[in-house]
Design an enzyme around this catalytic site. Structure first.
Site, PDB file in Angstrom:
ATOM      1  N   ASP A 328      38.599  18.754  74.236  1.00  8.50           N
ATOM      2  CA  ASP A 328      39.127  17.971  75.494  1.00  8.50           C
ATOM      3  C   ASP A 328      38.234  17.682  76.533  1.00  8.50           C
ATOM      4  O   ASP A 328      36.913  17.977  76.284  1.00  8.50           O
ATOM      5  CB  ASP A 328      40.142  18.896  76.055  1.00  8.50           C
ATOM      6  CG  ASP A 328      39.407  20.154  76.910  1.00  8.50           C
ATOM      7  OD1 ASP A 328      38.346  20.170  76.851  1.00  8.50           O
ATOM      8  OD2 ASP A 328      40.064  20.876  77.262  1.00  8.50           O
ATOM      9  N   ASP A 330      37.313  18.113  80.724  1.00  8.02           N
ATOM     10  CA  ASP A 330      38.000  18.868  81.881  1.00  8.02           C
ATOM     11  C   ASP A 330      37.466  18.160  83.152  1.00  8.02           C
ATOM     12  O   ASP A 330      35.976  17.818  83.262  1.00  8.02           O
ATOM     13  CB  ASP A 330      37.328  20.300  81.595  1.00  8.02           C
ATOM     14  CG  ASP A 330      37.813  20.839  80.314  1.00  8.02           C
ATOM     15  OD1 ASP A 330      38.819  21.070  80.255  1.00  8.02           O
ATOM     16  OD2 ASP A 330      36.667  20.995  79.611  1.00  8.02           O
ATOM     17  N   ASP A 418      42.385  17.874  80.921  1.00  8.96           N
ATOM     18  CA  ASP A 418      42.703  19.074  81.877  1.00  8.96           C
ATOM     19  C   ASP A 418      42.143  18.647  83.232  1.00  8.96           C
ATOM     20  O   ASP A 418      40.901  18.114  83.399  1.00  8.96           O
ATOM     21  CB  ASP A 418      42.150  20.350  81.400  1.00  8.96           C
ATOM     22  CG  ASP A 418      42.509  20.967  80.230  1.00  8.96           C
ATOM     23  OD1 ASP A 418      43.795  20.415  79.938  1.00  8.96           O
ATOM     24  OD2 ASP A 418      42.148  22.009  79.794  1.00  8.96           O
TER      25      ASP A 418
END
Ligand code: UTP
Ligand code: MN
Length: 494
Positions: A328, A330, A418
């Site tokens: 992902d 962040d 995120d």
């Protein structure tokens, strides 16, 4: 140097005092002062001084000694002598480390300038990473880049760690993770079992796995695990966004073995996160490239600055550590206006929604309350406002194109992002916590607790002895509070 007037004064105080054994404050440090160059009377004075400050000082050099301190800069003669004593793991330090420690009243972090480098070529063949230093059991005292010279071993150990994690057997899981982490930090590849001698955290089981791989090129125990049905199924189910080990276990117990079986089962109720996890499975199980992360950075930057031009956006997580790929991306988003940060995150999400690029959003409002801080439990999850997103990323926005499957002509992909939004005065702690790696964070906390009597989490650092919180505006401040040498983000890939 300790020839300052203050030190002289103290020396007289020690000399006139009744000779007695001082209480040892630092159990894991045992000093030995080398008399050569120092001279007998200065050595005796420094010994008294150190003991009065709670340091254990040995009169003779034995394997009890952890730190050898010398004023002798003729390193080769010192090393010749030490080599005969065969103490490969002892720290060999210049007097400057000793004087710094006396001034601070505790053993200060060892920095390169404190080390007396070995000049003997034969010694350099030993297995320690830098001659004269040993490998710490704490990841926060090691420098671990993304270059892993021992991947063949660490991959195997991580399979075993994961299988123990699936069985909720925390002890062996952590032991294998620690062992893998030590091996990742080595600037050389393990080529025989002897080379692992003196390394911390390598238990019998780990050594047996290493030996198997050295002999056969693979570990039969690990291969057996990889073909184990339960392991394979739990691995498969937990690869879905929103499916944790508990849910995976539940599905496995119901006899489910595949995605199609799970999706067809009437008793399985997917939550919103899991539905999106299955819907975008192909995309979000594929690694995110650095170029894709950079493009997302531009998107987030723009969305944030459209709302508050003075806000801060920082990439954190694996990409901040210099990784080429991640699962992902962040980001930390914060506003210099105290109290604005929560509203900011909600506005950013609205902005992204207006661009029609939000495929999934789980927003969690802040539960952070600074007035309740001393009673806070210091756990891994933090209380800042955050959101777990799946965003749509257009190929045209990524330099060099998307990292996607061959033949994929959609021109876009789904990516996990995120965002976390701490108040500005918590920024340094949040950044340190979200930069990872997980093992680095675990060991920072363990080190703080066991070595410094402090509690660290993503919000704060609390000194249990002084009963106070320590302020920090940068990560460097936090390392300094902990008496640790600063480790750069790209050296935290533990
Ligand atoms: P990630 O899971 O994103 O890992 O968490 P990563 O290191 O970036 O690796 P990949 O490439 O995405 O797989 C990043 C850091 O954020 C912390 C984790 O502990 C980890 O160190 N984190 C994550 C929190 O502190 N709180 C959270 O709620 C989530
Ligand atoms: Mn990440």
């Amino acid at each position: 140097m300790l020839r300052a007037p203050a030190a002289r004064k103290r020396s007289r105080a020690v000399e006139v005092g009744v000779p007695r054994r001082e209480e040892v404050k630092f159990e894991d440090v045992r000093l030995f002062l080398v008399e050569r160059k120092m001279g007998r009377s200065r050595r005796s004075f420094l010994t008294q001084l150190a003991r009065s400050k709670g340091f254990a000082v040995e009169d003779v050099l034995s394997d009890e000694v952890t730190h050898v301190v010398s004023e002798d800069n003729q390193a080769s003669s010192l090393w010749t002598w030490l080599k005969q004593k065969n103490l490969p793991n002892v720290h060999v330090l210049d007097i400057s480390w000793f004087t710094d420690s006396m001034r601070e009243g505790r053993p200060v972090a060892m920095e390169t300038r404190h080390l007396i480098q070995d000049t003997l070529p034969t010694w350099a063949e030993r297995s320690t990473p830098t001659p004269g230093t040993s490998v710490s059991q704490y990841a926060c005292q090691r420098r671990t880049t993304t270059e892993n010279n021992n991947k063949i071993f660490t991959d195997a150990l991580e399979v075993l760690a994961e299988s123990y994690e699936f069985n909720e057997n925390e002890g062996p899981c952590l032991a294998f993770r620690r062992a893998a982490s030590v091996l990742k930090s080595l600037p050389w590849a393990v080529q025989n079992l002897g080379a692992t001698q003196g390394l911390p955290c390598l238990g019998e089981h780990t050594k047996a796995i290493i030996e198997e791989i050295l002999q056969h090129g693979r570990s039969f125990e690990v291969e057996k695990m990889l073909s184990d049905e339960r392991y394979q199924t739990l691995k498969l189910f937990t690869s879905v966004f929103g499916v944790g080990p508990k849910t995976a276990e539940k599905w496995y117990r119901r006899g489910l073995r595949s995605f199609s079986a799970a999706l067809a089962d009437r008793s399985v109720h997917l939550n919103r996160m899991q539905q999106s996890g299955f819907l975008h499975y192909g995309d979000i199980s594929r690694a995110v490239s650095k170029a894709e992360a950079q493009s997302l950075r531009n998107i987030i930057d723009e969305a944030v600055h459209a709302i508050t031009p003075t806000a801060i956006v920082a990439v954190t997580g694996g990409f901040r550590r210099g990784k080429e790929f991640g699962h992902d991306v962040d980001f930390i988003v914060s506003s210099p206006e105290a109290g604005e940060e929560e509203r900011l995150l909600e506005d950013v999400i609205d902005g992204l929604k207006k661009q029609h690029i939000v495929l999934f959003c789980d927003y969690q409002a802040s539960t952070f309350d600074i007035t309740k801080l001393p009673s806070h439990s210091f756990d891994a999850m933090d209380h800042f406002a955050k959101c777990f997103l799946i965003l749509r990323l257009e190929a045209s926005q990524v330099e060099g194109g998307l990292h996607c499957a061959e033949g994929d002509r959609r021109g876009w992909r789904a990516v996990r992002v995120d965002l976390v939004s701490p108040p500005m005065d918590r920024y340094a702690y949040a950044l340190l916590g979200w930069t990872g790696s997980r093992q680095f964070e675990r060991d920072l906390r363990r080190f703080a607790r066991l070595k410094r009597g402090m509690l660290l989490d993503n919000h704060a650092l609390y000194d249990k002895t002084k009963k106070e919180f320590l302020a920090a505006t940068t990560e460097k401040d936090i390392f300094a509070h902990l008496g640790l040498e600063y480790i750069e983000p790209w050296q935290r890939n533990a």
